[in-house]
Every structure is written in C-alpha cells, then in structure tokens.
Design a protein around this motif. Structure first.
Motif, PDB file in Angstrom:
ATOM      1  N   TYR A  68      -8.454   4.103  -3.219  1.00 15.86           N
ATOM      2  CA  TYR A  68      -7.647   4.483  -1.985  1.00 15.86           C
ATOM      3  C   TYR A  68      -8.622   4.166  -0.759  1.00 15.86           C
TER       4      TYR A  68
ATOM      5  N   PHE B 277      -8.205   0.716  -0.176  1.00 16.11           N
ATOM      6  CA  PHE B 277      -6.784   0.585   0.572  1.00 16.11           C
ATOM      7  C   PHE B 277      -6.840   0.735   2.005  1.00 16.11           C
TER       8      PHE B 277
ATOM      9  N   ILE C 206       1.028  -1.148   0.121  1.00 15.22           N
ATOM     10  CA  ILE C 206      -0.109  -0.089  -0.120  1.00 15.22           C
ATOM     11  C   ILE C 206       0.709   1.131   0.121  1.00 15.22           C
TER      12      ILE C 206
END
Lengths: 180, 177, 648
Positions: free
Chosen positions: C496, C499, C463
């Motif tokens: 994201y 993530f 990440i």
C-alpha cells in the motif's frame, strides 16, 4: 495464445505510437492566449508594412527558437533581454509579411541550425526523431522473444522444485489478500 | 542461454558510448561556428555615441573589423579594449576601419568605458538588438572581420588579441579590392 | 591556515579510503578479520576527516575568510548568514565535498548495520563503497580542491550566484545528492553478490529499503528543482529538459524500473541478469550525471565548469561500467531464470513492459541529450535538441506507463484468467472512459488531458477497488472500517505504500497535463494606474520603489490583483541588481492556489516609475506537482516501515 497476444500488443503499441508521432505537433510550453485574433496569413505576396500580428503566432515562432543566452529555454519563455529583442524581431518580421517559416529561416541563416530548439525532421537529424521509436519497437520485439522463451522453457527442474512452486501457488490462490 | 562469447557483448557495448563522451572533450558546446562566413555582411545604419551616422555601406572598399562589446562584459571586453585601440591606431591609415557596436548597455556606462580606454574609433549603440541578431551574436565580445567586398571572412569569439587582429587584417589587406 | 588544514585533511581522508578499500577486499580474500577491522577504522577515520573539512569550510564562510579561494568566489561581505553556510554546495568544489560526506555517512551506516549480519557480503560492500569514496576524495585532491589558497587575500569576495540565493536551492542539491549517493549501497551489494557468487535474491532483499529511500530523495530533488525553476527563473515552467535535468532524470527512470523488476525476482526468481544490469546502469547514470554537470561537454544552464575534472569522471565512469559489466558477464551462468512464465497476460509480463517503457524513456532522454555530440562528430554541424523533442517522444511512453500502473498491482502472477481480468479491471476501465466522456462534455477538447484523465481515473479505480475489497475482507474479522484500513495499511505496508506512491504520481500527472494544456500568459506595458486583464484577473500597476539590500539593489513593482470576487491582494515582483552580475535577476512574485497560480514577472520599467512592463501568467494545476510530491512522501515512508506482519 502467447504469440497472438504478444504480436497484438506490439502491433497496437506501434500503431498508437506512430499515430501519435504523425498527429501530434510538438507541444509548445504555453497555450492559447485569450484574445486570439485570426492568425496572420502565410505571406507569399508582398504585404503592406503594418499587418496586424497575432501574438499567438509570435509566441509559436518564438517557442521554436532557442534563447542564445539561456542555453535551454525558448525565446518565447526566456525573460532575458536578448530574448525580448529577438521576440521583437520576430514580431517585426511577421508584421512585414514574412511567414513563420521565413522568420525561422532568417534566424537559422544568422545563427545556424543550432538556433532551432528542435532539430529539423529531415536529413541527418531525422535520426533523433526516429531512433527512439525504433528502439521502442526493438524493445517490444525483444520482450516478446523473452516472454516466448520463458513460456516455452521445459519444466526441466527436478521434481523437488515443483513442490515449493505448487505449494506457493496454492497458498497464494487461497489467500488472495495476502501480499499477492 | 547466451553463447559463451556473446556475454562479453554487454561490457563491450559500453565502449562506443564512452568513446562518444570522450569525443565531447574535443568540442566546446559554447563555440558555435558562424554560418555567415563567406557571405555578405548584413547592412546596418546606426548613430554613433558622438551623434554621427555610421553605416556599413559607407565602409565598402575598406577592410572592416566589427567588434561587439558591452561595459558589463567583465573581464573579456576589458581585456581586449587596449588591443582594439592599438590595432586601430596601427591600421587606420592602411584602409582598415574599426567599428564598435555596444550591446544592451546603459549610455553612461558605455561612455565611461570608451573614455577609460580612450577609444578613438567610432562606436555606436545597438538599442534594439537588430544588428546583434543580424550578425548571429550570442555573447560578447565577438569580433567580425569583413573584407573589402563586404563579406564576412572571420569571426572571433572572446577577447581579441593583437596577434589575431594583425593576422586577419594583414591577410585581408593583401587581397585585391 | 584553513586552506592548509583542509587540504591536509582531504589527502589524509583519501589515503584512508584507499587503504580501507584495499584492506576490506584483502580481508575478504584471505579471511583475516584484522584487515577488515582496519578497513572499518579507516572508514570511520575518513568520515571524521571529511566532517572536519566541512566544519573548516563552514567556519571559513562564517568568518569571511577570503584566503580560501572558494569562500572568496562564492560569498562576499554582504551575503546573508544562512547563504554563507549553504554556499558550501553552491559551486563545483563544495558540491563534491558534500557528495563525499554523504558517501562517508552511508558507508558508516553500512558498517554499523551489516558488519555482524552479512559476514560474507559485507567486506566487499565496504571495499566498493570506500573505493567510490576514494574517487570523490581524489577529485577533491587534484582537479577540484576546495581548499585552495588565494593570494593576495581580497578585501571582499565575489558573491554567491544570485539564482542560488533561494530556499529551493538550499535543499535541492542536498536531496538530489542523498538520492545519487544512496544508490551506491545497492550497487555495492550487487557487486559483492557477484563477487562471492551469491546471486540469489539476498542482495535485493537487503537493499530494498536503501533503494526506496534513494529513489525517494531523487524524486524529491527533481521536484524541488522543478519548484525552484518555477518560482525563481521567471519563465513559469518547471522542467526544461536541460541536459543536466535529464542526467538526474535518467537514473530516476532506471531506478523506478529496478524497484519494479526486483519484485519479479523476489517472487519468481527470474530477471536476475536484468536486475543486476539495472542497478549497474542506475549507479553508472548517477556518475554520468555528475560527469555531465562538471565536464562541460554539453552546454547546460547547470554546468559548473570545464577543465580536467571531466577526464577524471570519464575515467571513473569507464572503470565502473566496464568493470561491473565484465564481472556480470563472468558470472553469467549463475543468472538463469528459475521460474517459468505461464502466460503473456500476467503480472510478470506487465512488469516487463513497465521496465521496457522506462528503459526506452531513459534511452530516449540519453540519445536526445548526447545527439548534439553525435551530430558534431558525424557531420561537424552543431545542432541542439530541446524541449519539443523530449516532450513529443516521451509522452506516449509515459501514458503507457500510467496505464500499466493500473494493471500491474491487480493482474495475477503467472497467468491472468479472463475472469480475473474482468473482475479487476472492468469497473475501473469503465470509470476511466466515463470520466473522459464527462470532461469532453464539459468542453475539454485537449486530447492529452482527456487521455491522462481517463488513465488517472482508471488507475485510481484499480487502487480503490483493491483497497475496498481488502478492507472489506479484513472487516470480517470484526474491525470497523477505520481500524481495518489502518491495520491493512500497516500490515501490508509495502504494497500500500507503493499504491500511495502511485497515487502521488497520478496527482503529478494531472498537474503536468493540466499545466501544459491550460496555462495562459500575457505581457503588457502598463502606465501607473493602468490595468491589464487575463483569465478573469485584473492586474493594476501601482508604482515602483527602490531599496538597498545587504548584497544587492532592488527595484520592486507594486501590483494590485483582483478577480472580480471578494478581496484583492498585492504582488511585488522585483528586479534585483547584484554588483557581480551584469544582468539583473528577476524576482517573481506569485500567489499559489490549488487550481491556479497567479504569477507576475517585472520586465523593463521607467526610472521614474511612470510605466513598467509586466508579464502575467495564470498557471493552472502546477500546485498539483507539489501536492503529488507530498503524497509520494507518505507512500515512500509507509513502504519502508519495518514489516509489521508478525505483530498483526
């Protein structure tokens, strides 16, 4: 390439999983008490009445027994009165020289197989331990089959389908940052 | 791709699961058959509320109805208490012993319970739960019927009724010693 | 008065829902818009009536109206005000009302959002949702009516289950039900798509946010349930693999699988059959969950009751599963994959593996949960399947999923070259191994913890690497680091957000591994003034005090906790005696910390306060579960933001 990768992946997973199943004892809910003394010896001999009992062993045995009034906690975890009494019985029997297996057998004798929090790894109940891993194995094989079929599918689509796909791929490869 | 008929395997696969779940209605997860049936009843020796000793050994030769109860067990223990006393009075001269074991209770509450229902058969507390575990008790009330040879023959979970008691006791009394 | 009004409203709502479902379906078949409008009005009417039921019930609670049986059973004169309101969902009948109300709200939102934008799918979506609503209203009418009258009217009620008198229990069912009912929407869209033969990516794109929101609330509900178990039940654990916990966990697993596999369909137009099956399975599992809780076929600490309600649920479950899978089978020819796989080493395969493991875990949990039934059916022997089984069998799968979490986002679609693999994964893999080695060097020997740590660092590494590269590239257009990061997050919020959700899962994984490996406990009987010690903490028993609360009596122990460093503090675990319950409820007192919690449970005590038994637990890393939940919240929130791409 496809076959090799898929088989290798499947093999690695199966080995890892079988190795895990063989090696890992069922984890108890709580772990080492700081004052652990040596565990009580497995008693096949009649031991004197007041053998010092290791609390850790009591805890381990108790965590394999189901608390009868809580319905899904172990005797070790349950705060109920019944569980407390059962823990005392476990302690007493260990002190009198019973091995942990004998203590468990005593409870099974009184309550039935149901008192064990985990089914035995033998006989019919072996099924519950094995089937999930077998299922996983079958699943891996299925995935491998599907992947192979998708890889081998002829590009029978009309040429017009190549365009968007190719365009898409070019766009993607050119701007790897964007939503890839 | 799948053969035309094979696709119906998907909804068909759901059926065994549904059948299994339907089977679940016929069972009661709370009702656990006792593994003690047919086996010798565990010995106990307690002291009754009245202070006298009470042990299973002394009762050998009689049919014993062993009832586990508590004053906080509402409403079942309260429902069955009169039936227990009635059964006792009807059968005490026929070679039957009714014994009550009080589980995880306070003495004052237990005595009040006994007084309220005028129990005249022996009742003893089981302070450390040894007898309860010896009989595989997992709730109250539970009643065990023990034959003259000291074997557990029947276990009833929940409030006892006169009919059930009568049926079991009559059957056991008919057996030879 | 209230019972009759409420019952009348329920029946009226049921009739409206049935009418609406039929009218919407009829309008789809005949094209008559008037029927559709009628169906919509029926939906609005049903919502209004259910709201009225809720209002009536709450009024009854607040007014101590014991003529309503539900009120009399679940509260008494001493129940505090806020619990009187939340007692609405404290027992079976009321929980169905809550479920129905949420369904009605969701239906209303669907009406408002899609009546113009999705003319082809919308009538069927409305029909399915009203059909499901009708079922729950049927439950409220026949097997579990909340508005039963109680005669004679008792002077006082029984009271709310003491275990439910807690902030966690107020929010847990609400979150959980928002999750469960939320899945009705994507399910309804899937059905509509199948019926009208629009089996492309459309229904997925439309319902994407619904699925994320429902998934999030389910996750939240599970975490709150764990929190409640941890701080109320007194055993120091947060998850017991109880059958009803499992029943909520299973749709969570399949929904997670679904969230990932739809990405494959969106990109590559593959896995169509699989995605439809997954959403049917997810919805089916939510129904199965409520079936399990309410039918009593498997014993559980959560089970409400037995009775005929189980038959209704099983019938509905059969209808849903057989009906939707048959519909699926009949549209099979439209579900061919349109893409091709170039390589096994690709994101598609990673997602396939991800789905495999999640579904395998679901199957394992399901099999273990119903195995007692199987054992009894086949052998007549009752057995039980508890935590040790589920832990053992699931841990390898979850570890594999952790690994995939790092691989998936970075591996290329279609074919990952060796260069691509090396570029993306070499450093994170090394970082993971180094982390594990470092931990080992520090003395950690627990295999589970080491593996988890290695995987967590690996995933975090991927990440970080991805984020770093992306931000660096953005900076080339002139932004500073902060603006570039912020802009990136907003612009690719879906990626994201995902993530950040992964990060949340990592935190939770660390919490689970640490708490399982490192928590310790000890139970000791202390005289007044005496101390015990564990893990560097000294706990001294200072005495007992008794008090009378509004609906219970309480005995509180005072304990001083010190740990050799600055400052000590007092903890007050107690035992609460509720008149309607025979055994006292333990009130745990605890002090949370980032790394460890100190947790005290009061056991037996002497009346005069001369001694007391206390269980001390030092639970490590448990707070990381709740922290992870917080991170999850941010991630999910980011992921559902409206697409900002055009704006940037």
């Amino acid at each position: 390439m496809t076959r090799g990768w898929a088989s290798a992946a499947a093999a690695v997973m199966l080995v890892a999983v079988v190795g895990w199943a063989a090696a890992a004892p069922p984890p108890a809910a709580a772990p080492p008490a700081p004052e652990a003394t040596k565990p009580a010896p497995a008693a096949t001999k009649p031991a004197p009445a007041a053998t010092k009992v290791d609390e850790q062993t009591v805890h381990e045995v108790a965590s394999q027994l189901r608390c009868v009034v809580c319905q899904n906690l172990s005797v070790a975890d349950s705060p109920s009165e019944t569980a407390k009494q059962m823990r005392a019985i476990v302690r007493e029997r260990l002190a009198a020289g019973d091995s942990p297996e004998q203590v468990l057998a005593y409870f099974v004798e009184k309550y039935g197989d149901w008192i064990l929090l985990s089914p035995r790894k033998s006989g019919f109940t072996l099924l519950v331990w094995v089937v999930p891993f077998v299922g996983l194995g079958i699943g891996l094989v299925l995935v491998a089959v599907v992947v192979r079929r998708w890889s081998r599918r002829p590009q029978g689509a009309a040429p017009s389908q190549l365009d968007p796909a190719v365009r898409e791929r070019i766009r993607r490869e050119m701007s790897e940052m964007d939503h890839s | 791709m799948k053969a035309p008929a094979l696709k119906w395997a998907i909804p068909a696969a759901v059926v065994p699961v549904l059948v299994l779940l339907a089977y679940g209605f016929r069972t009661d997860p709370r009702e656990i058959p006792s593994p003690l049936l047919g086996r010798p009843a565990a010995a106990f020796s307690l002291t009754t509320f009245a202070g006298t000793p009470l042990s299973l050994e002394d009762l050998r030769g009689k049919v014993v109805m062993l009832n586990f109860w508590a004053s906080w067990c509402i409403p079942a223990c309260y429902d069955e208490a009169p039936a227990l006393e009635r059964t006792w009075r009807a059968y005490k001269d026929k070679g039957v012993m009714v014994v009550g074991i009080n589980v995880q209770d306070k003495e004052a509450a237990a005595l009040e319970f006994l007084r309220r229902f005028e129990h005249s058969f022996p009742n003893a507390p089981d302070p450390r739960g040894r007898v309860s575990v010896d009989y595989g008790v997992y709730g109250v009330p539970e009643t065990f019927f023990i034959d003259r040879k000291g074997r557990v023959r029947f276990k009833h979970v929940g409030a006892l009724t006169d009919e059930i008691a009568r049926r079991q006791l009559d059957a056991l009394l008919e057996e030879p010693s | 008065m209230i019972p009759e009004l409420g019952y009348g409203a329920t029946v009226a709502a049921l009739l409206l829902a049935l009418w609406g479902a039929g009218a919407a379906a009829a309008s789809a078949r005949t094209g008559r818009a008037a029927l559709l409008r009628s169906g919509e009005r029926a939906a609005v009417g049903a919502f209004a009536l259910i709201t009225a039921c809720i209002a009536l019930m709450i009024y009854a609670f607040l007014a101590f109206d014991f003529s309503v049986r539900y009120v009399a059973i679940n509260t008494n004169l001493g129940t505090p005000f806020y619990y009187r309101v939340t007692a609405l969902w404290g027992a079976l009948e009321g929980s169905i009302v809550l479920w129905a109300w949420m369904l009605a709200i969701y239906t209303l939102i669907v009406v408002i959002r899609y009546r113009r934008s999705q003319p082809e799918l919308y009538p069927w979506v409305l029909s399915v949702m009203l059909g499901v609503l009708a079922f729950f209203l049927l439950i409220m009418t026949i097997p579990a009516p909340p508005f039963e009258r109680l005669t004679p009217i008792p002077a006082d009620g029984r009271g709310l289950n003491p275990l439910l008198q807690d902030a966690g229990m107020i929010t847990h069912p609400v979150a959980l039900y928002l999750g469960f009912t939320g899945f009705t929407v994507p399910f309804a869209f899937a059905m509509a798509a199948l019926i009208v033969r629009r089996t492309g990516e459309e229904w997925i794109t439309i319902t994407r946010r619904w699925t994320i929101i429902a998934w999030y609330f389910l996750a939240l509900g599970l975490l709150i349930g764990g929190w409640w178990s941890y701080h109320v039940l007194g055993w120091g654990g947060y998850w017991a693999w109880d059958p009803v916990e499992n029943a909520a966990f299973m749709p969570f697993l399949t929904a997670t699988a679904f969230l990932h596999s739809v990405m494959v369909q969106e990109r590559r137009r593959m896995l169509k059959l699989w995605n439809l099956s997954l959403i049917i399975l997810t919805f089916g599992l939510t129904i199965f969950g409520t079936f399990l809780t309410r039918s009593g076929i498997i014993g559980s600490v959560h089970s409400f009751t037995q009775g005929t309600i189980g038959y209704f649920f099983l019938g509905f479950l059969a209808l849903v599963l057989l009906g939707s899978f048959s519909l699926l089978a009949s549209r099979m020819e439209r579900l061919r994959a349109e893409g091709v796989l170039d390589s096994v080493v690709s994101r598609e395969s990673t997602f396939l593996l991800n789905n495999l493991f999640l579904v395998a875990a679901t199957f394992t949990v399901f099999f273990g949960t119903v195995f007692p039934l199987i054992s009894e059916a086949v052998r007549g022997v009752k057995i039980s399947v508890g935590a040790p089984f589920f832990n053992l069998v699931n841990i390898p799968v979850f570890l594999a999923l952790l690994f995939l979490m790092g691989v998936g986002p970075l591996i290329a679609w279609r074919r990952a070259s060796a260069g691509n693999l090396k570029r993306n994964f070499l450093k994170p893999v090394l970082a993971g191994l180094v982390a594990a080695a470092a931990l080992r060097a520090l003395g950690v020997a627990n295999g589970l913890v080491l593996t988890t740590m290695a995987l967590v660092v690996f995933v975090a590494g991927t990440i970080a690497l991805d984020l770093f590269r992306a931000v660096r590239a953005r900076r080339r257009s002139g932004d500073n680091w902060g603006a570039a990061t912020w802009g990136l997050l907003l612009r690719q919020n879906r990626r994201y957000g995902g993530f950040i959700v992964h990060l949340g899962i990592l935190v939770i994984a660390l919490g689970v591994a640490g708490s399982q490996a490192w928590s310790v406990q000890k139970e000791v009987t202390l005289d007044k003034g005496q101390s015990m010690e564990l893990a560097g903490y000294q706990v001294r028993f200072d005495g007992l005090s008794a008090s009378e609360e509004s609906n219970h009596a309480k005995v509180t122990g005072a304990f001083t906790v010190t740990n050799g460093r600055a400052g000590g503090y007092m903890l007050y675990p107690a035992k609460k005696f509720y008149p309607q319950d025979q055994t006292p409820i333990a009130y745990v007192d605890y002090r949370l910390g980032w790394i460890e919690d100190v947790y005290l449970v009061l056991g037996d005590f002497a009346r005069d306060g001369s001694h007391a038994t206390v269980k001390l637990q030092v639970n490590r890393m448990v707070s990381w579960l709740w922290l992870g939940g917080l991170v999850l919240t941010f991630g999910a929130a980011l992921a559902i933001l409206p697409d900002a791409r055009r704006a940037a």
